[in-house]
Design a protein around this motif. Structure first.
Motif, PDB file in Angstrom:
ATOM      1  N   SER A 532      38.997  44.924  42.973  1.00 48.71           N
ATOM      2  CA  SER A 532      40.038  44.947  41.940  1.00 48.71           C
ATOM      3  C   SER A 532      40.109  43.604  41.220  1.00 48.71           C
ATOM      4  N   ARG A 533      40.070  42.520  41.976  1.00 46.77           N
ATOM      5  CA  ARG A 533      40.178  41.198  41.351  1.00 46.77           C
ATOM      6  C   ARG A 533      38.964  40.909  40.461  1.00 46.77           C
ATOM      7  N   ILE A 534      37.774  41.290  40.906  1.00 49.05           N
ATOM      8  CA  ILE A 534      36.578  41.050  40.089  1.00 49.05           C
ATOM      9  C   ILE A 534      36.654  41.859  38.803  1.00 49.05           C
ATOM     10  N   ARG A 535      37.083  43.126  38.903  1.00 53.60           N
ATOM     11  CA  ARG A 535      37.193  43.965  37.700  1.00 53.60           C
ATOM     12  C   ARG A 535      38.161  43.347  36.688  1.00 53.60           C
ATOM     13  N   LEU A 536      39.297  42.868  37.174  1.00 51.40           N
ATOM     14  CA  LEU A 536      40.309  42.324  36.278  1.00 51.40           C
ATOM     15  C   LEU A 536      39.868  41.001  35.657  1.00 51.40           C
ATOM     16  N   ALA A 537      39.244  40.130  36.451  1.00 47.72           N
ATOM     17  CA  ALA A 537      38.876  38.799  35.964  1.00 47.72           C
ATOM     18  C   ALA A 537      37.576  38.791  35.174  1.00 47.72           C
ATOM     19  N   ARG A 538      36.677  39.703  35.482  1.00 46.41           N
ATOM     20  CA  ARG A 538      35.370  39.757  34.812  1.00 46.41           C
ATOM     21  C   ARG A 538      35.138  41.166  34.258  1.00 46.41           C
TER      22      ARG A 538
END
Length: 591
Positions: A532-538
């Motif tokens: 989730s964090r990777i999708r949101l940040a990148r």
């Protein structure tokens, strides 16, 4: 880890049977290895010449000192003789120092160059180089094998040259000043003392090759056992692994005993020649010329050291050449992938699929395909899963996308450009691969994260750590980014190792991130949080995740199913799961 029941047994058998095939080419093989080593000495030859000439002068001075001492005992003026002996001894000490200093400078310089060349050679061979060689076996070549080559540079060429020049000069002097009958006896004995050990090498060469191979396999076995200690203990295989190690050690010791027996025979042979020659020199005495005989005996005793120099390096030379052969095989091995002659930085097509795999077939051994006619496309800024049973070819797909190997047939493109047309450095700066069992350096947290981007700022490092849910953990440590990470991350958990590897890849800001079972040791909640964090940040990052955890795939995710080297199914997870007889459904039922 290698299979316990077969790994060492096969190795010992191979070492035992290699003698037959190796004897046919051993002479040409040794010449080739020596030529290969000598070709690398251009930068050290002046110092090597200094070492050789210093050894020759040192040993000639020893002959002069002993002859002078014998002359003093026979009635020569004592005080002048002692003065000459003292002066020559000081000069001899200087040349002995120069011999050892120059010789070891050459040796250690060459070892440093060989290690650099070894590393430079295996880097472009990765990851294929570890497919056929265990990491421990490669370490054995880079460390102990290269160390053994020191004998060739420091203890072979100077003694060999001195063993010819010193006796030649000394025996010639004996002939002119004491009589050619003495010189003839000494010359014949000198030939036998040089030829005996040299011929003995023909018997010990293959033994030393087998010993080098067995030592490497012992190192591999120990490395596998240590790396797989949990599995060994878990399956109760301790006794089996120890028995295999003992079998290999017993085989190595058998070879060592054979080598030592030959060395003992040579030593007895040389001593017999030395003593017989003394007797012969005394027997040559004619017309009561005892003084000439004793001076000739003194000169002969002084020649023992240079003549024994050949025997001293025989076993060490064989071991050095056997190790050099293994190092050479690694250095000269052609890389599986290389930059094409016309490799460049061509303009990519932003409208083309990020990754396109077209009719790709691949085989590791050139005989059996592990991938067969596989085709698919990965579009920009998507998260695609590749799933399948173990051994189906998923990880091979990942390696091909990062160009660890080139396909046997078909082609792979990155934004419309065949990846073989891209420079490797350029491709791997755009495509990052994180494997299931990543390696961490014995360095700081910062040192591990900046491996992919040496100039990365601390801000970007903290961002990457936050993306993999390790920011809080790193900040809680007193040293922060400077905290120590031990070799292979032995002071942190398996899940943290995997997340650090993902963070390291993210620091490089790739366009495509390939995760090959890179979250297999994370619990489901943590894995979902990281995704989730990777999708949101990148949001522009294209991710290809290889996974066997089918139950953790979102229903709206795109899935490719690889089975037995074929792409057998693709589509949205929700659509594929509706087909109860489909591959994905069957995989889901296994979980």
């Amino acid at each position: 880890m290698s299979t316990p029941a077969t790994g060492m047994d096969t190795t010992v058998s191979d070492a035992q049977t290699s003698a037959t095939s190796g004897k046919q080419t051993q002479t040409s093989g040794q010449r080739g290895i020596i030529a290969w080593l000598l070709a690398r000495t251009k930068g050290v030859r002046p110092m090597w010449t200094l070492s050789v000439s210093s050894r020759v002068i040192n040993q000639l001075l020893m002959v002069a000192i002993l002859v002078m001492a014998a002359g003093a005992c026979l009635g020569a003026p004592l005080v002048p003789a002692m003065a000459w002996i003292a002066g020559l001894s000081l000069v001899k000490a200087v040349f002995r120092y120069l011999e050892h200093y120059a010789g070891h400078w050459v040796a250690f310089t060459m070892l440093a160059w060989l290690r650099t060349e070894f590393y430079d050679a295996i880097v472009p061979q990765a990851p294929a180089v570890v497919k056929g060689h265990a990491a421990a076996e490669l370490s054995e070549r880079a460390t102990r094998d290269i160390d053994r080559i020191e004998v060739f540079f420091a203890h072979t060429i100077p003694p060999m040259i001195a063993a010819i020049l010193v006796p030649t000069a000394s025996i010639t002097w004996v002939g002119f000043h004491l009589g050619w009958s003495y010189a003839l006896v000494m010359a014949i004995s000198a030939v036998f003392m040089i030829a005996g050990p040299a011929l003995g090498r023909l018997l010990s060469w293959q033994d030393n090759r087998d010993l080098a191979a067995t030592n490497a396999q012992i190192a591999t076995h120990l490395g596998d056992s240590i790396q797989g200690l949990r599995e060994v203990l878990g399956f109760g295989a301790e006794e089996q692994r120890l028995a295999q190690w003992e079998q290999a050690e017993a085989h190595a010791e058998t070879i060592r005993r054979r080598v030592r027996r030959r060395a003992a025979v040579r030593a007895a042979f040389l001593m017999a020649i030395e003593l017989a020659t003394l007797a012969a020199l005394v027997g040559v005495v004619g017309a009561g010329d005892v003084q000439s005989a004793l001076l000739a005996c003194a000169a002969w005793v002084a020649l023992w050291a240079p003549l024994r120099g050949v025997d001293d390096f025989v076993d060490g030379l064989d071991e050095a050449l056997a190790s050099a052969e293994r190092v050479r095989a690694a250095i000269d091995a052609p890389p599986q992938v290389v930059d094409a002659v016309d490799a460049s930085a061509p303009e990519v097509d932003p409208t083309a699929p990020t990754v396109s795999v077209s009719h790709v077939s691949f085989s590791y051994d050139g005989a059996t395909d592990v991938l067969s006619d596989v085709s698919f496309e990965i579009t920009d800024a998507t998260w695609t899963y590749i799933v399948g049973v173990s051994g189906g070819g998923k990880s091979t797909v990942a390696a091909l996308l990062a160009r660890g190997w080139d396909p046997r047939e078909g082609r792979i493109t990155y934004r419309g450009v065949d990846i073989r047309r891209l420079r490797l450095d350029d491709l791997r700066s755009r495509v990052s691969l994180v494997v299931q069992r990543p390696s961490l350096l014995s360095a700081s947290l910062r040192g591990n994260l900046t491996l992919s981007a040496p100039n990365a700022t601390d801000e970007s490092l903290w961002e990457a750590l936050d993306l993999v849910s390790l920011g809080e953990w790193a900040r809680s440590h007193a040293d922060g980014l400077d905290q120590a990470i031990t070799l292979d991350g032995s002071n942190i958990s398996g899940g943290q190792i995997q997340r650090l590897a993902i963070a390291r890849a993210l620091v490089a800001m790739p366009d495509v991130l390939i995760l090959d079972e890179a979250m297999s040791q994370l619990d489901e909640a943590t894995a979902r949080e990281v995704r989730s964090r990777i999708r949101l940040a990148r949001p522009d990052l294209t991710v290809v995740e290889i996974s066997h955890q089918v139950d953790r795939i979102d229903e709206d995710a795109r899935v490719l199913v690889i089975d037995a080297g074929h792409l057998v199914e693709e589509g949205l997870a929700s659509d594929l799961l509706r087909n109860e007889d489909g591959y994905l459904s069957r995989l889901a039922r296994r979980v």
